[in-house]
Design a protein around this motif. Structure first.
Motif, PDB file in Angstrom:
ATOM      1  N   PRO A  90       0.820  -1.216   0.000  1.00  0.00           N
ATOM      2  CA  PRO A  90       0.000   0.000   0.000  1.00  0.00           C
ATOM      3  C   PRO A  90       0.859   1.273   0.000  1.00  0.00           C
ATOM      4  O   PRO A  90       0.335   2.359  -0.226  1.00  0.00           O
ATOM      5  N   GLU A  91       2.166   1.131   0.207  1.00  0.00           N
ATOM      6  CA  GLU A  91       3.070   2.285   0.232  1.00  0.00           C
ATOM      7  C   GLU A  91       3.755   2.535  -1.111  1.00  0.00           C
ATOM      8  O   GLU A  91       4.600   3.412  -1.224  1.00  0.00           O
ATOM      9  N   LEU A  92       3.357   1.781  -2.116  1.00  0.00           N
ATOM     10  CA  LEU A  92       3.976   1.886  -3.445  1.00  0.00           C
ATOM     11  C   LEU A  92       3.950   3.307  -4.001  1.00  0.00           C
ATOM     12  O   LEU A  92       4.917   3.757  -4.601  1.00  0.00           O
ATOM     13  N   PHE A  93       2.883   4.014  -3.787  1.00  0.00           N
ATOM     14  CA  PHE A  93       2.726   5.349  -4.358  1.00  0.00           C
ATOM     15  C   PHE A  93       2.962   6.446  -3.320  1.00  0.00           C
ATOM     16  O   PHE A  93       2.359   7.514  -3.385  1.00  0.00           O
ATOM     17  N   THR A  94       3.851   6.189  -2.375  1.00  0.00           N
ATOM     18  CA  THR A  94       4.093   7.147  -1.294  1.00  0.00           C
ATOM     19  C   THR A  94       5.567   7.528  -1.188  1.00  0.00           C
ATOM     20  O   THR A  94       6.432   6.943  -1.851  1.00  0.00           O
ATOM     21  N   ALA A  95       5.830   8.471  -0.323  1.00  0.00           N
ATOM     22  CA  ALA A  95       7.204   8.922  -0.078  1.00  0.00           C
ATOM     23  C   ALA A  95       8.070   7.809   0.507  1.00  0.00           C
ATOM     24  O   ALA A  95       9.292   7.814   0.338  1.00  0.00           O
ATOM     25  N   LYS A  96       7.457   6.851   1.183  1.00  0.00           N
ATOM     26  CA  LYS A  96       8.221   5.726   1.746  1.00  0.00           C
ATOM     27  C   LYS A  96       8.874   4.914   0.617  1.00  0.00           C
ATOM     28  O   LYS A  96      10.039   4.525   0.717  1.00  0.00           O
ATOM     29  N   CYS A  97       8.153   4.677  -0.464  1.00  0.00           N
ATOM     30  CA  CYS A  97       8.734   3.974  -1.612  1.00  0.00           C
ATOM     31  C   CYS A  97       9.786   4.856  -2.282  1.00  0.00           C
ATOM     32  O   CYS A  97      10.828   4.364  -2.697  1.00  0.00           O
ATOM     33  N   ARG A  98       9.531   6.148  -2.374  1.00  0.00           N
ATOM     34  CA  ARG A  98      10.524   7.062  -2.959  1.00  0.00           C
ATOM     35  C   ARG A  98      11.830   6.987  -2.164  1.00  0.00           C
ATOM     36  O   ARG A  98      12.913   6.933  -2.751  1.00  0.00           O
ATOM     37  N   ALA A  99      11.743   6.975  -0.845  1.00  0.00           N
ATOM     38  CA  ALA A  99      12.949   6.886  -0.010  1.00  0.00           C
ATOM     39  C   ALA A  99      13.667   5.551  -0.237  1.00  0.00           C
ATOM     40  O   ALA A  99      14.900   5.509  -0.340  1.00  0.00           O
ATOM     41  N   ALA A 100      12.907   4.473  -0.358  1.00  0.00           N
ATOM     42  CA  ALA A 100      13.509   3.164  -0.641  1.00  0.00           C
ATOM     43  C   ALA A 100      14.149   3.159  -2.026  1.00  0.00           C
ATOM     44  O   ALA A 100      15.233   2.598  -2.219  1.00  0.00           O
ATOM     45  N   ALA A 101      13.485   3.808  -2.982  1.00  0.00           N
ATOM     46  CA  ALA A 101      14.029   3.900  -4.339  1.00  0.00           C
ATOM     47  C   ALA A 101      15.338   4.684  -4.343  1.00  0.00           C
ATOM     48  O   ALA A 101      16.317   4.280  -4.987  1.00  0.00           O
ATOM     49  N   GLU A 102      15.365   5.788  -3.622  1.00  0.00           N
ATOM     50  CA  GLU A 102      16.596   6.589  -3.542  1.00  0.00           C
ATOM     51  C   GLU A 102      17.724   5.803  -2.882  1.00  0.00           C
ATOM     52  O   GLU A 102      18.870   5.858  -3.330  1.00  0.00           O
TER      53      GLU A 102
END
Length: 181
Positions: A90-102
């Motif tokens: 459910p966090e795929l489209f959130t800042a949490k995924c962005r942080a993991a991506a970075e």
């Protein structure tokens, strides 16, 4: 068919003799203790480390640096299905995924810096570059901003899946580098 079976049996017999160290130099089992250490009893030492090839030493150095980073990022974000970028998260489209991506992109960048100019890291190199491309796509699509359009959300799935699996893939690339691949 029978000849192939016999040939396979002979090959297996020879392989077993080679693996177990058997030879025809004596008729029965040896009563003398072996002077050669078993493979499991030999611990790496400074002498054996210095005897390793420069390529193996480089692969160990890269693996050590990248593994520390991967472990830290996995502790913080998880990986695979436990990643916030997993397509089922459910966090795929959130800042949490962005942080993991970075973090994944940064780990990939570390791997690329560590292997820069060295041979024998083809898999790790291609994996790291593929991950950086996936992170760029995720960012360009603005996936972390909860996109409303179905086509954008769908387009986010492929790069997010690569990102979620990225730390595991970097580790696999690291392990293959030790094998010279």
């Amino acid at each position: 068919m029978k000849r192939d079976t016999l040939r396979a049996m002979a090959i297996l017999g020879v392989a077993a003799a080679i693996i177990t160290g058997c030879d025809n130099s004596h008729d029965g089992p040896s009563t003398q203790p072996s002077t050669q250490p078993s493979a499991t009893s030999v611990a790496p030492s400074r002498e054996s480390a210095s005897a390793q090839s420069p390529k193996a030493l480089a692969a160990e150095k890269v693996k050590s640096a990248v593994e520390r980073r991967i472990a830290a990022d996995e502790d913080k974000f998880g990986s695979g299905v436990n990643s916030p970028c997993s397509t089922s998260s459910p966090e795929l489209f959130t800042a949490k995924c962005r942080a993991a991506a970075e973090a994944t992109s940064s780990a990939a960048g570390l791997a690329l810096r560590e292997i820069d100019g060295r041979a024998g890291f083809a898999t790790l190199n291609s994996t790291a570059r593929r991950l950086q491309t996936a992170v760029r796509q995720y960012e360009q699509l603005r996936c972390a901003s909860e996109p409303a359009a179905a086509d954008t959300r769908h387009a986010c799935l492929a790069p997010a899946a690569l990102i979620a699996q990225g730390l595991n893939d970097l580790r696999d690339g690291d392990n293959l580098a030790l094998a010279g691949k």
